[in-house]
Enzyme design. Sequence first.
Site: not given
Ligand code: TNX
Length: 522
Positions: A331
């Site tokens: 992300e």
């Molecule tokens: C996605 S999974 C994220 C996390 C969040 C999570 C909450 C991922 C690699 N990144 O930063 O905590 O969703 O469900």
Amino acid sequence: MKKVYCIIPVLLLFLLLKGIQPVSAQPRTALTQTSIIPHPVSVQATDRFFQLQPEIKICIADTVTKAMKRNAEYLADQLEIATGWELPVQATPKATGIISLSESIRDDLPDEGYVLHIAQDTISLSGRPEGVFRGVQTLLQLLPVYSDTLSTQPFLIPTGTIRDYPVYPYRGAMLDVSRHFFGVEEVKRFIDLIAIYKINFLHLHLSDDQGWRLEIDSWPGLTTHGGSTAVGGGAGGFYTQDEFEEIVWYAQERYITIIPEIDMPGHTNAALASYPELNCDGKAPELYTGTRVGFSSLCTSKEVTYQFVDDVIRELAAITPGPYIHIGGDESHETSIEDYIRFMNRVQGIVRKYDKKVIGWDEIAHAKLADGSVVQHWAEAKNATKAVEQGAKLIMSPATKTYLDMQYDSTTVLGQNWASYIEVDDAYKWDPALMIAGIDQEHVLGVEAPLWTETISTMDEIEYMLFPRLAGIAEIGWTPAENRKWDEYKTRLGDHALRLAAMGVNFYASEKVPWGQATQEE
Ligand code: TNX
């Protein structure tokens, strides 16, 4: 152990409320009918019983390694919790009335493989030290209930032979200690609980927007400032390097390898708030205590960023005996794809320089993957395919099946549901080798269940989200696909209610599972 005693009244009330009767005598079940999770590869029963008694000794040869001695002591400690008896560990390899642990290097079994042979007068468990540790978990699951005040004698263990080893070499759990911080004792309990189901990797998500949780000597502000809060504005916290090493060794004694994650270039607000020079505009943002994602980034065009990453990885590698360092990479919405790729290519080189292999979330497959890099699939099938095309192995953590912060259903108070609701059967009914077209078992290193903690701040809450789903994911990683059937598994799982409750585990008693039935008296 003390905890088990003080929760007994609560536990009994809990069982009564659930309509589960504590067993008053152990059912006389054949070895093939027992409820071991993960289900062993092969079980042969021979219709008799070994009776555990206070005179029994745990025996090892006097030539065994320290690791095997530790296994024997671990078994003795656990048996004391289960029975109240202190069984001695001694070097008397051949005798009866014993449980003998022996080290054997057999080419026909992988490192974690073991053979458990139960006869009427002797139990013998053999394998490499880590295999024997996994076998000890199997043996403990053959005891009636995990508390001397709840189980009654005789302690009968059905005879036969179990020959067992995992399908996948990687079976992980992840704990996010950044969104909410969990101290050393809580992490140790987490380790003890996942060890029961033969999990062998614990991934610690040590940094994120809301908190930096590992002391770095060369950048002390990361923890003094960046570790000082958490989601919701709580006090936060961090591990000193000594405390981190204490966790590493505790896990290692249970044959669990710690994988530390420093998430970058995104998910870095805590670091950016601690050091203005890591920001492109030279200004430190405020600490962040909300739950948004994707808004922060290290300044990938500044040289100081790479000095920072080098220092952090150098210090981290020095206290991480395991082969991997996780560099996140998810992300990174504030970083252009070109900058992201340049950054990831360079950072992988830094990790390799300190003799560690890289793990990254699936977006990292956009970069040129370094030799031995492993990609953790959570969201995009395309990224997983890209990773495999580059020759990388995958850790399968599809959010729709393995994210233990996802709610069980619409009535679950904790957790989120952006990926899916995940009931106990949903977490069990999937196959890592069949999730993505073109990706087969040979591309998969294993499975991992991440627990993100935006909504979770206590050990009880951790346990509620973890159990019982983690047991199912552990079985997916260990047991061959042809031996995994939900209808059969759910009965075995139901049989773990008393065991979990006796350990004070706050688990979700899903209506999909026939809790306690298999533990009723005959
Ligand atoms: C996605 S999974 C994220 C996390 C969040 C999570 C909450 C991922 C690699 N990144 O930063 O905590 O969703 O469900």
